[in-house]
Scaffold this motif. Structure first.
Motif, PDB file in Angstrom:
ATOM      1  N   UNK B  54      38.336 -24.759 -67.609  1.00 54.60           N
ATOM      2  CA  UNK B  54      37.170 -25.653 -67.722  1.00 54.60           C
ATOM      3  C   UNK B  54      36.263 -25.567 -68.307  1.00 54.60           C
ATOM      4  N   UNK B  55      35.750 -24.117 -68.378  1.00 58.28           N
ATOM      5  CA  UNK B  55      34.520 -23.793 -69.136  1.00 58.28           C
ATOM      6  C   UNK B  55      34.712 -23.785 -70.659  1.00 58.28           C
ATOM      7  N   UNK B  56      35.802 -23.346 -71.097  1.00 55.38           N
ATOM      8  CA  UNK B  56      36.177 -23.402 -72.590  1.00 55.38           C
ATOM      9  C   UNK B  56      35.469 -24.536 -73.362  1.00 55.38           C
ATOM     10  N   UNK B  57      34.808 -24.142 -74.391  1.00 47.26           N
ATOM     11  CA  UNK B  57      34.330 -25.023 -75.220  1.00 47.26           C
ATOM     12  C   UNK B  57      35.229 -25.310 -76.485  1.00 47.26           C
ATOM     13  N   UNK B  58      36.198 -26.102 -76.511  1.00 45.57           N
ATOM     14  CA  UNK B  58      37.281 -26.236 -77.478  1.00 45.57           C
ATOM     15  C   UNK B  58      36.603 -26.635 -78.910  1.00 45.57           C
ATOM     16  N   UNK B  59      37.348 -25.878 -79.870  1.00 50.61           N
ATOM     17  CA  UNK B  59      36.607 -26.510 -81.577  1.00 50.61           C
ATOM     18  C   UNK B  59      37.232 -27.463 -82.000  1.00 50.61           C
ATOM     19  N   UNK B  60      38.275 -28.143 -81.346  1.00 52.67           N
ATOM     20  CA  UNK B  60      39.132 -29.107 -82.310  1.00 52.67           C
ATOM     21  C   UNK B  60      38.274 -30.234 -82.276  1.00 52.67           C
ATOM     22  N   UNK B  61      38.637 -30.943 -83.388  1.00 54.19           N
ATOM     23  CA  UNK B  61      37.976 -32.440 -83.967  1.00 54.19           C
ATOM     24  C   UNK B  61      38.677 -33.508 -83.065  1.00 54.19           C
ATOM     25  N   UNK B  62      37.556 -34.754 -83.186  1.00 56.34           N
ATOM     26  CA  UNK B  62      38.458 -35.645 -82.538  1.00 56.34           C
ATOM     27  C   UNK B  62      39.751 -36.228 -83.235  1.00 56.34           C
ATOM     28  N   UNK B  63      39.742 -35.955 -84.531  1.00 56.49           N
ATOM     29  CA  UNK B  63      40.914 -36.284 -85.300  1.00 56.49           C
ATOM     30  C   UNK B  63      41.999 -35.540 -84.848  1.00 56.49           C
ATOM     31  N   UNK B  64      41.803 -34.060 -84.530  1.00 60.96           N
ATOM     32  CA  UNK B  64      43.054 -33.137 -84.144  1.00 60.96           C
ATOM     33  C   UNK B  64      43.491 -33.859 -82.930  1.00 60.96           C
ATOM     34  N   UNK B  65      42.328 -34.310 -81.918  1.00 62.91           N
ATOM     35  CA  UNK B  65      43.092 -34.928 -80.584  1.00 62.91           C
ATOM     36  C   UNK B  65      43.775 -36.034 -80.636  1.00 62.91           C
ATOM     37  N   UNK B  66      43.262 -36.823 -81.603  1.00 64.17           N
ATOM     38  CA  UNK B  66      43.909 -38.400 -81.636  1.00 64.17           C
ATOM     39  C   UNK B  66      45.406 -38.035 -82.145  1.00 64.17           C
ATOM     40  N   UNK B  67      45.451 -37.094 -83.236  1.00 64.27           N
ATOM     41  CA  UNK B  67      46.707 -36.737 -83.647  1.00 64.27           C
ATOM     42  C   UNK B  67      47.755 -35.990 -82.532  1.00 64.27           C
ATOM     43  N   UNK B  68      47.004 -35.125 -81.814  1.00 66.79           N
ATOM     44  CA  UNK B  68      47.854 -34.654 -80.713  1.00 66.79           C
ATOM     45  C   UNK B  68      48.340 -35.712 -79.762  1.00 66.79           C
ATOM     46  N   UNK B  69      47.414 -36.673 -79.332  1.00 66.10           N
ATOM     47  CA  UNK B  69      47.650 -37.777 -78.348  1.00 66.10           C
ATOM     48  C   UNK B  69      48.764 -38.608 -78.955  1.00 66.10           C
ATOM     49  N   UNK B  70      48.948 -38.851 -80.167  1.00 69.42           N
ATOM     50  CA  UNK B  70      49.829 -39.866 -80.611  1.00 69.42           C
ATOM     51  C   UNK B  70      51.239 -38.960 -80.790  1.00 69.42           C
ATOM     52  N   UNK B  71      51.110 -37.657 -80.884  1.00 70.54           N
ATOM     53  CA  UNK B  71      52.382 -37.004 -81.131  1.00 70.54           C
ATOM     54  C   UNK B  71      53.227 -36.986 -79.549  1.00 70.54           C
ATOM     55  N   UNK B  72      51.978 -36.895 -78.642  1.00 74.64           N
ATOM     56  CA  UNK B  72      52.827 -36.818 -77.441  1.00 74.64           C
ATOM     57  C   UNK B  72      53.312 -38.156 -76.993  1.00 74.64           C
ATOM     58  N   UNK B  73      52.600 -39.281 -77.428  1.00 79.10           N
ATOM     59  CA  UNK B  73      52.952 -40.585 -76.936  1.00 79.10           C
ATOM     60  C   UNK B  73      54.270 -40.959 -77.394  1.00 79.10           C
ATOM     61  N   UNK B  74      54.523 -40.236 -78.808  1.00 79.16           N
ATOM     62  CA  UNK B  74      55.768 -40.563 -79.483  1.00 79.16           C
ATOM     63  C   UNK B  74      56.958 -39.964 -78.747  1.00 79.16           C
TER      64      UNK B  74
END
Ligand SMILES: [Zn+2]
Ligand SMILES: [Zn+2]
Lengths: 190, 224
Positions: B54-74
């Motif tokens: 929980x305390x992790x401060x991830x470095x990913x960008x919003x674009x990365x996260x959107x890509x990851x979520x759409x891959x998951x949705x697919x």
């Protein structure tokens, strides 16, 4: 929590959202869980595999398992972050070692079950969560660093000793001190 | 029945973080199957790891996260995410009957009665448990009641998990579920408690160890 302790609020929300995933296969709920944990799990994976594509795949696999097993999560007693950590850890170990992962099986007839849980276990789980976060803030830096090394770099206590050039006995006693404090913060035998 | 000798924090942390190799892991997991107190301590460690996540401060960008979520949705839309059912209910079997808990029973290929024990001499028997972990050797030992464990002095680390009967080591009694951790600093001579044979799991570093204690075994009686 007094001044809006962010993680504690989130943890309670996450437990409700995960329950909705398990109960209704709710995509809306899962998206919130995913957006909260995916970046964290990706960075957890990156620390060991050091390959962005593999870290991404392991993260996706972790979150897919979260989706599939959401109904098995016990929102009363369980902690979402701890539960997701165990899924991620198991996938990471399985992908690295080609050997099987020896685990106990709660459905094995030889398994000695837990004593009965008190009725207010749900309240206690939330309480415990808050107290653990407090206690972790109070740990000396040397003990926190050691926990980071153990969980995020997946190094054994003897490897920690050689990496930090510390006697093995010192590492062992720091581990015992840290968990002694965390357990007593949870009202358990230190 | 309550387990008196629990796994140490440092060994349990290696298990909780996933860094324990297969041989040691079999002993710790089998101890955890028999010891609710140790499982509670494991749960605290996993709670700690969850809090660190929980305390992790991830470095990913919003674009990365959107890509990851759409891959998951697919993947989900493609039917990759069949939901698991409810919690399994434990099978109602008498738990006293089984000596080897999981995961050990699967590794051994059955419970103690169905296994092919090999004589070590002087009434002791053993079974080598095959693993893919070349850094350890894993074996079941069956020590006749009142007799010493044929060893010792350690080249490295040794874990002994008692599964049936008990042994006495320097005045301390280890019974079912108890785990003894020994390292090269320890010289000991565990002795099976009279009245019942002692079955235990022993995990050691270095397969070489075995040769040395086989040699010891054929040496004249040590005087115990
Ligand atoms: Zn938390
Ligand atoms: Zn020994």
């Amino acid at each position: 929590m007094e001044d809006g302790d962010r993680s504690e609020t989130e943890e309670g929300d996450m437990a409700r959202l995960l329950a909705a995933v398990g109960r209704d296969a709710s995509m809306e709920a899962f998206e919130v869980v995913f957006r909260n944990y995916a970046p964290r799990i990706r960075s957890y994976m990156m620390r060991l595999v050091r390959d962005p594509q593999m870290a991404e795949e392991l993260m996706q696999e972790t979150m897919m398992t979260v989706w599939r097993k959401a109904a098995l999560f016990d929102a009363e007693k369980g902690n979402v972050s701890a539960w997701i950590f165990t899924i991620a850890r198991n996938l990471r170990t399985d992908s690295f070692r080609r050997t099987r992962r020896a685990d106990f099986d709660p459905n094995d007839p030889a398994f000695v079950p837990d004593p009965e849980q008190p009725a207010d276990a749900a309240f206690e789980a939330r309480e415990a969560e808050a107290r653990l976060h407090e206690a972790m803030k109070g740990l000396p830096a040397e003990q926190r660093d050691l926990l980071h090394l153990a969980f995020f770099e997946e190094v054994s206590h003897s490897e920690i000793a050689s990496r930090l050039a510390l006697p093995l006995g010192t590492v062992k006693s720091r581990i015992r001190l840290a968990f002694g404090k965390l357990r007593s913060a949870l009202g358990e035998r230190p | 029945m309550s387990v008196r000798h629990q796994v140490s924090d440092e060994l349990l942390l290696d298990y909780a973080s996933g860094s324990l190799s297969e041989g040691w892991r079999i002993a710790v997991a089998s101890h955890l199957a028999l010891c609710p107190q140790s499982r509670r301590r494991l749960a605290v460690m996993e709670l700690t790891a969850g809090a660190l996540i929980e305390e992790e401060q991830p470095e990913s960008s919003t674009a990365d996260d959107d890509d990851a979520w759409s891959a998951m949705r697919t993947r989900l839309a493609a039917g990759g995410g069949a939901l698991s059912g409810g919690v399994d209910t434990p099978r109602p079997v008498s738990r006293d009957a089984i000596v080897l808990p999981e995961p050990l029973r699967s590794y051994a290929g059955g419970d103690v009665g169905s296994l092919k024990w090999r004589p070590l001499g002087r009434g002791a028997y053993h079974i080598l448990i095959p693993t893919a972990d070349k850094s350890t050797s894993v074996r079941l030992l069956r020590i006749p009641a009142g007799k010493p464990v044929p060893e010792h002095g350690h080249g490295g680390r040794e874990l002994t998990l008692v599964l049936s009967g008990s042994f006495n080591d320097g005045g301390e009694v280890f019974a079912r579920g108890d785990l003894e951790e020994a390292d090269e600093t320890l010289e000991h001579q565990p002795v099976a408690t009279p009245g019942e044979d002692c079955i235990c799991l022993a995990v050691t570093d270095a397969p070489l160890k075995f040769r040395s204690w086989l040699v010891r075994l054929v040496q004249p009686v040590l005087g115990i």
